[in-house]
Each structure stands twice: as C-alpha cells, then as structure tokens.
Design a protein around this motif. Structure first.
Motif, PDB file in Angstrom:
ATOM      1  N   ALA A  68      24.662  95.569  30.226  1.00  0.00           N
ATOM      2  CA  ALA A  68      24.120  95.945  31.538  1.00  0.00           C
ATOM      3  C   ALA A  68      23.939  94.700  32.399  1.00  0.00           C
ATOM      4  O   ALA A  68      24.039  93.567  31.898  1.00  0.00           O
ATOM      5  N   ARG A  69      23.653  94.936  33.668  1.00  0.00           N
ATOM      6  CA  ARG A  69      23.314  93.802  34.519  1.00  0.00           C
ATOM      7  C   ARG A  69      22.048  93.145  33.980  1.00  0.00           C
ATOM      8  O   ARG A  69      21.180  93.806  33.423  1.00  0.00           O
ATOM      9  N   VAL A  70      21.971  91.836  34.136  1.00  0.00           N
ATOM     10  CA  VAL A  70      20.802  91.112  33.612  1.00  0.00           C
ATOM     11  C   VAL A  70      19.998  90.558  34.794  1.00  0.00           C
ATOM     12  O   VAL A  70      20.245  89.451  35.258  1.00  0.00           O
ATOM     13  N   LYS A 217      31.842  93.089  43.112  1.00  0.00           N
ATOM     14  CA  LYS A 217      30.965  94.235  43.314  1.00  0.00           C
ATOM     15  C   LYS A 217      29.557  93.825  43.762  1.00  0.00           C
ATOM     16  O   LYS A 217      29.315  93.635  44.946  1.00  0.00           O
ATOM     17  N   LYS A 218      28.631  93.693  42.821  1.00  0.00           N
ATOM     18  CA  LYS A 218      27.242  93.445  43.210  1.00  0.00           C
ATOM     19  C   LYS A 218      27.059  92.032  43.770  1.00  0.00           C
ATOM     20  O   LYS A 218      26.314  91.819  44.717  1.00  0.00           O
ATOM     21  N   CYS A 219      27.739  91.039  43.138  1.00  0.00           N
ATOM     22  CA  CYS A 219      27.524  89.646  43.528  1.00  0.00           C
ATOM     23  C   CYS A 219      28.051  89.380  44.938  1.00  0.00           C
ATOM     24  O   CYS A 219      27.342  88.828  45.778  1.00  0.00           O
ATOM     25  N   PRO A 259      18.409 104.190  44.576  1.00  0.00           N
ATOM     26  CA  PRO A 259      18.406 103.199  43.495  1.00  0.00           C
ATOM     27  C   PRO A 259      19.427 103.566  42.403  1.00  0.00           C
ATOM     28  O   PRO A 259      19.845 104.727  42.323  1.00  0.00           O
ATOM     29  N   SER A 260      19.776 102.600  41.581  1.00  0.00           N
ATOM     30  CA  SER A 260      20.719 102.830  40.483  1.00  0.00           C
ATOM     31  C   SER A 260      20.273 104.043  39.664  1.00  0.00           C
ATOM     32  O   SER A 260      19.080 104.230  39.433  1.00  0.00           O
ATOM     33  N   ALA A 261      21.251 104.831  39.227  1.00  0.00           N
ATOM     34  CA  ALA A 261      21.008 105.977  38.335  1.00  0.00           C
ATOM     35  C   ALA A 261      20.169 107.089  38.970  1.00  0.00           C
ATOM     36  O   ALA A 261      19.380 107.736  38.303  1.00  0.00           O
ATOM     37  N   ALA A 376      27.027 103.280  29.425  1.00  0.00           N
ATOM     38  CA  ALA A 376      28.485 103.242  29.215  1.00  0.00           C
ATOM     39  C   ALA A 376      29.185 103.593  30.525  1.00  0.00           C
ATOM     40  O   ALA A 376      28.666 104.365  31.329  1.00  0.00           O
ATOM     41  N   ARG A 377      30.362 103.029  30.731  1.00  0.00           N
ATOM     42  CA  ARG A 377      31.007 103.147  32.045  1.00  0.00           C
ATOM     43  C   ARG A 377      32.455 103.592  31.957  1.00  0.00           C
ATOM     44  O   ARG A 377      33.146 103.337  30.978  1.00  0.00           O
ATOM     45  N   PHE A 378      32.911 104.224  33.046  1.00  0.00           N
ATOM     46  CA  PHE A 378      34.348 104.410  33.263  1.00  0.00           C
ATOM     47  C   PHE A 378      34.734 103.619  34.497  1.00  0.00           C
ATOM     48  O   PHE A 378      33.965 103.559  35.456  1.00  0.00           O
TER      49      PHE A 378
HETATM   50  C1  OXD Z   1      25.528 100.093  39.598  1.00  0.00           C
HETATM   51  C2  OXD Z   1      24.104  99.844  39.805  1.00  0.00           C
HETATM   52  O1  OXD Z   1      26.040  99.775  38.523  1.00  0.00           O
HETATM   53  O2  OXD Z   1      23.615 100.106  40.919  1.00  0.00           O
HETATM   54  O3  OXD Z   1      26.162 100.594  40.539  1.00  0.00           O
HETATM   55  O4  OXD Z   1      23.423  99.370  38.888  1.00  0.00           O
END
Ligand code: OXD
Ligand code: MN
Length: 595
Positions: A68-70, A217-219, A259-261, A376-378
């Motif tokens: 996961a993101r840290v 993506k996030k960065c 928010p996420s999820a 887990a991701r696709f």
């Molecule tokens: C994502 C998140 O993975 O927001 O999109 O954490």
C-alpha cells in the motif's frame, strides 16, 4: 531517442549514481511490453493468466511488506517547513537529498535502468503535462504503459521542452550472480516517497507498490501538480469525472472527490437504475481542470487506466470495472485460481478449491486469512471500460457543471446538500471526513478529516490550498459559470443499517444534481445549506423507501451539527494563520444558524 539536453544530462547523472547494468529507453511499443512481461514470467516475478479466461493478463504477488501507499514515509521537502503545512511530513530538501543520494548510490547494480517518458493527459492537450520516470522495475514499466500515455510519442511532443523528473528505485541492488526475488523492495525504514515542490521533482526509493512507484499518479498528478496548479491558476484534484445524460439526451459532466476507498471507481462507472439516464466515465481518480475561453472549467483525466481496488468489485457492485479488467490487465495481490484466473473476496463466486492466496499459499478457509490482500489491485486500460465517455481523450477536456464532495459518515451528514455559494462550497470541501481505509498503512482507525479528499495528496500547506480554491472562484470571469458544489453521503446509518441503498441507486441523486444545474429541482434552505425537498429525489421503484425513511436520510439534526462544529473547530485549529478568513466566516455562519 531524444535531443532534449536537460533529459539526456539528467539520465546520465542518475546512471552515474545508480550504476545500473544497462540503460533502456522505453518506446511504449507492444513488442517492448510483451518482451518485458515474458521476461518477468520467465524470472518467476509474474504468472501469465489463462489466455482463454483472461487474455493478455498477468498476475503478481508483492512482498508482504509492500502492499500500500506508505503515508508515514511520504515527504514534502519544501525549502521552508511551514510551506508543507500541518498535514504533510516535512524534511529539509538538502538533508533529504543527501540522505537519499547515499541510498541511491549503486542501488541499480545488477538491474536495468528504464527511462519512461510519459504524458499525464492526452498527448498535446494544453491541460496535460509531461514527466519522465527513471525506474529499475519492469513491473513499473508495464503498469505505467497502462496508466499513462508513454514512450516515443511523448518524447516527440516533448522536444526540447520541460518535464517533471521522477526517480524511482526498488532499492534492492543485486550482487554478481545473485538470484533476484519475485518482488524486490527495501525494508520499511528505507522506503522514502519524497517530493520537492520548488523544483517539481519526485524521488522514490524502496517500494514497488502502485502509489509509491507509479510516479505519474499520486506523486505527480496530485502532489506536484497541486503545486503547479497553485502557481499557474488551475486545479489538480483527487476527483473522478463522469458524464451524465438525461432521458432527453442533454449531457452534463460532474466531478466527485471522496477519500480513498469510498467508492469513487463505483460512482465513476455507475449503471443508473432510473430509466433513460446514462452515466459515462471520463476518469475514476484524478481530474486536472483549467478555465476555457468560454469561462467554464474544463477537466481532463490525466491517467489512461484504472488502478482499482479488486476486493468487493463484482458484476453486482461494478460490472463496468469487471469488464474493464476482462483482458490486458495486471493483477497484484489477488488470488490465483487453479485454472489460471483471478479470485478475490466479494467477486461474487465461490472460491475454487486450490486457489493460491496473495501470500502464495493454498487457500485454507480455516486459516481466517483472506485470499486477496484488502488493497489488491487491477491495472486496466481505460478504453476497455464499456462505459468510457466518447470525450474521455478530448484534449480540450469536458466542461464541468458540478463538484461533489463526500465521505463515509454514518451520522450527521444528509444524503445530499448544496452549497449556497462558491465560498460555502470551499467550506464543504475543507471539512470532508471519512472512515480510515486499507489503501494506506500506518493509520489509526476512526474518522479522519480529509479535506477535498486531498489529505495525503496536497503538495503544500493545506490552508494555502483552501485559499487557492477561494482565489480561483474569484478569478472566474463569470461566477455563474462556476460548477455548483454539493456534499453527498451514501453511508448514513439508522440502527446500524445503511439508510440509502447506494451503487446504481445513486443515479437518483445524480438526476437531482442535474436538475439543480438546470435551475430546476426543489431545495429547502437549512442551517447547513440547501437540502432537497423530500419528494424531489426520484424514488419510484426504490423498494423500502418511503417518505419517513427519505426524511431520515435527508435530516439535518441541529444537535449533531453542534457536535460537528466542535470537531470542525478542532480540525481548523491545525491550519493556524493559514486558514483563510472566508472559511472562519463560513464556520461562524454555521454556528450562528445553529444557535
Ligand atoms: C488510490 C487512493 O489508490 O486514493 O487511488 O489511495
Ligand atoms: Mn485515489
């Protein structure tokens, strides 16, 4: 491949530092992609899935520590600590660079250094921006090929122009002859995801996982882009974008920040339950927006794929996501069935006997351990989504009529309320809150404030970010053309049960929003903003929904909001003198209304 001197010099510098065995410039071709995938299958890093059941698709298991993101290893290294604000980890840029340079020294020994030129947004769009990622992970290359436009075509457009430099290493050099592991990465205390806002640079070390390693993506698209957006007068937001068509064929686009999820991917691909309405997806995670010549805000999805959470995605909850990952998809940390397909909790079928878990064990129901990791991701190409919008790659973007904010709130917050003004809407965005998710590790459970759903993604002081939103509203040539702002909450409960069915039924709320944007639909003023008149959200055919339940779902309870005000005050106190006066004013109005 390129004559761009800054790029050539930058690559040479990092080659000296990281000492890879070789340097490879990615052209983005099908052949290159297949070769990398074949190599990973041969090395044991990937499994090719059954070509009949899941064509062109591959299966990966991460290291159990790299899922996961840290957030506690993520840093905004602005020159001044104050500029990172109270919601980010800060480190001095020179000190961080010195420390990380030590770690990067020789970190790619025994590996290939891949150079990935990528465009966030349709190539050549004036809302898009170019980045280049250096990485020693072939997994990153094949994921970036799905999630961004990448390769030679990007270098051609870049020419001698500027780009955001992104450096990534899994931080696991190989000694001569040393056998590689399936998922190389560094231990947690050596993982660093760092951003240098003044120089628009990203340095990531030690993790191979999505949000830590796919730096577009996030960065870039959120943390660094939010800084660029503030400098240049636009918006980089953690928002889905969807197109909504009514039964008369009229179309509007809306974005939503959760928010996420909280079901962003589900809403972005929703199948309406109300007859004659259509939802089409432009993006499920990020929106970049600039004003067009007509004074409206236009949005692009900077990404080209979906990096979606697999567990609990099913033909029931999100058929369009299921169909998006029917082929040409990378699966990470789901289960692997004996016939070479994937399985996860909530997929809607029984787990076949002999399924291998994300931890590479034969599934044992008695163990109590899940088959798929909850995160887990696709990784699936956006064009494979049956509901993809015909304008999803329009370089001009799509005009936005409404912004939605929301989170998981079991109490207090009604199904929907509408802002009285842009300023009030910014207030709503600033107080978004939700239950904690599995997408990030190292968090305390409970409700956390997640302003604009940007808490882990804003690249500068959150108070200044609020000010940027306020300024943007004031900069609009015509305030009437600004998107309307709404706050939604699908998650309100009564006696422990959800009051609203959610999923496809959320189209009823979208239909109401559509009408409000057309100057229709009935709203009543309340202490917190405009709430729909009880009968103005269409409920025909919605089983178990009567007027009294609708009243509960829309109720504004003053006592609950008084408690909320105390929590907002606590939340706002974090921002000190960076909190814009306009937001204190909105809070004062709310308090007055409740008195
Ligand atoms: C994502 C998140 O993975 O927001 O999109 O954490
Ligand atoms: Mn997200």
């Amino acid at each position: 491949m390129t004559k761009n001197q800054k790029l050539i010099q930058w690559v040479n510098e990092w080659k000296e530092i990281c000492q890879p065995d070789s340097v490879y410039w990615c052209d983005g071709s099908e052949e290159e992609n297949q070769r990398l995938l074949d190599e990973m299958v041969a090395s044991g890093a990937a499994v090719k899935l059954n070509e009949k059941l899941r064509p062109g698709s591959y299966y990966f298991q991460s290291d159990p520590s790299d899922v996961a993101r840290v957030e506690d290893r993520t840093f905004i290294c602005s020159a001044k600590k104050e500029d990172a604000g109270p919601t980010n980890n800060w480190a001095d840029p020179a000190e961080m660079k010195a420390k990380m340079l030590e770690m990067y020294k020789g970190c790619m020994k025994g590996r290939t250094m891949y150079i990935i030129p990528f465009s966030m947004g349709p190539i050549g769009s004036n809302i898009a921006h170019i980045g280049v990622e250096i990485t020693d992970s072939a997994y990153v290359v094949v994921n970036m090929r799905i999630m961004t436009r990448m390769g030679k075509k990007v270098l051609d457009v870049l020419g001698e122009g500027d780009f955001v430099p992104c450096v990534h290493s899994v931080g696991a050099p190989l000694a001569p002859g040393q056998q590689d592991v399936k998922w190389p990465c560094a231990p947690i205390e050596k993982k660093y995801i760092t951003h240098f806002p003044e120089t628009h640079e990203i340095w990531s070390f030690g993790s191979g996982y999505g949000g830590n390693a796919l730096l577009g993506k996030k960065c870039f698209a959120l943390r660094i882009a939010s800084v660029m957006a503030k400098e240049q007068g636009w918006l980089a937001e953690h928002m889905l974008i969807l197109g909504l068509t009514n039964p008369r064929g009229e179309k509007k686009y809306v974005t939503a920040a959760f928010p996420s999820a909280c079901g962003k991917t589900n809403l972005a691909m929703l199948i309406p339950t109300i007859p004659g309405w259509k939802v089409e997806c432009v993006g499920d995670d990020i929106a970049w927006m600039k004003f067009g010549a007509d004074g409206r805000l236009y949005a692009i999805n900077p990404e080209a794929g979906f990096f979606g959470v697999a567990p609990f995605t099913s033909m029931e909850t999100n058929p369009n996501a299921m169909l998006s990952c029917r082929a040409n998809t990378i699966f990470t940390n789901v289960g692997l069935t004996p016939d070479g397909d994937v399985w996860w909790e909530g997929i809607g079928t029984e787990c076949p006997e002999g399924t291998i878990t994300w931890k590479n064990k034969v599934y044992d129901p008695a163990s109590g351990e899940p088959v798929a990791h909850p995160n887990a991701r696709f990784t699936a190409p956006a064009y494979q989504c049956p509901a993809i919008d015909s304008d999803w790659e329009n370089p001009a973007g799509v005009p936005i009529s409404a912004f939605l904010f929301g989170g998981r709130r079991p109490s207090t917050v009604p199904l929907i309320h509408e802002a009285r003004s842009w300023q009030h809407g910014v207030f709503m965005g600033s107080i978004v809150g939700s239950e904690v998710t599995a997408a990030a590790i190292g968090l305390k459970a409970g409700v956390r404030r997640d302003p604009f759903a940007m808490l882990p993604f804003c690249g500068y002081h959150m108070g200044d970010y609020f000010a940027h939103w306020l300024k943007l509203g004031k900069a609009a040539k015509d305030a009437a053309k600004l998107p309307k702002i709404f706050y939604v909450n699908w998650f309100r409960k009564d006696n422990g049960k959800f009051l609203w069915p959610g999923y496809g039924e959320n189209s009823r709320v979208l239909a109401y929003i559509f009408d409000r944007c057309n100057g229709q639909g009935e709203a009543v003023e309340t202490v917190i903003g405009k709430v729909p008149a009880v009968n103005s959200i269409p409920t025909e055919g919605l089983e178990g929904m009567d007027t009294s339940k609708m009243e509960k779902v829309l109720a504004v309870n003053k006592e609950e909001w008084k408690d909320e005000v105390a929590l907002i005050e606590e939340h706002y106190a974090r921002f000190g003198n960076h909190l814009p006066a306009e937001l204190s004013e909105e809070l004062a109005i709310l308090k007055k209304n409740l008195a």
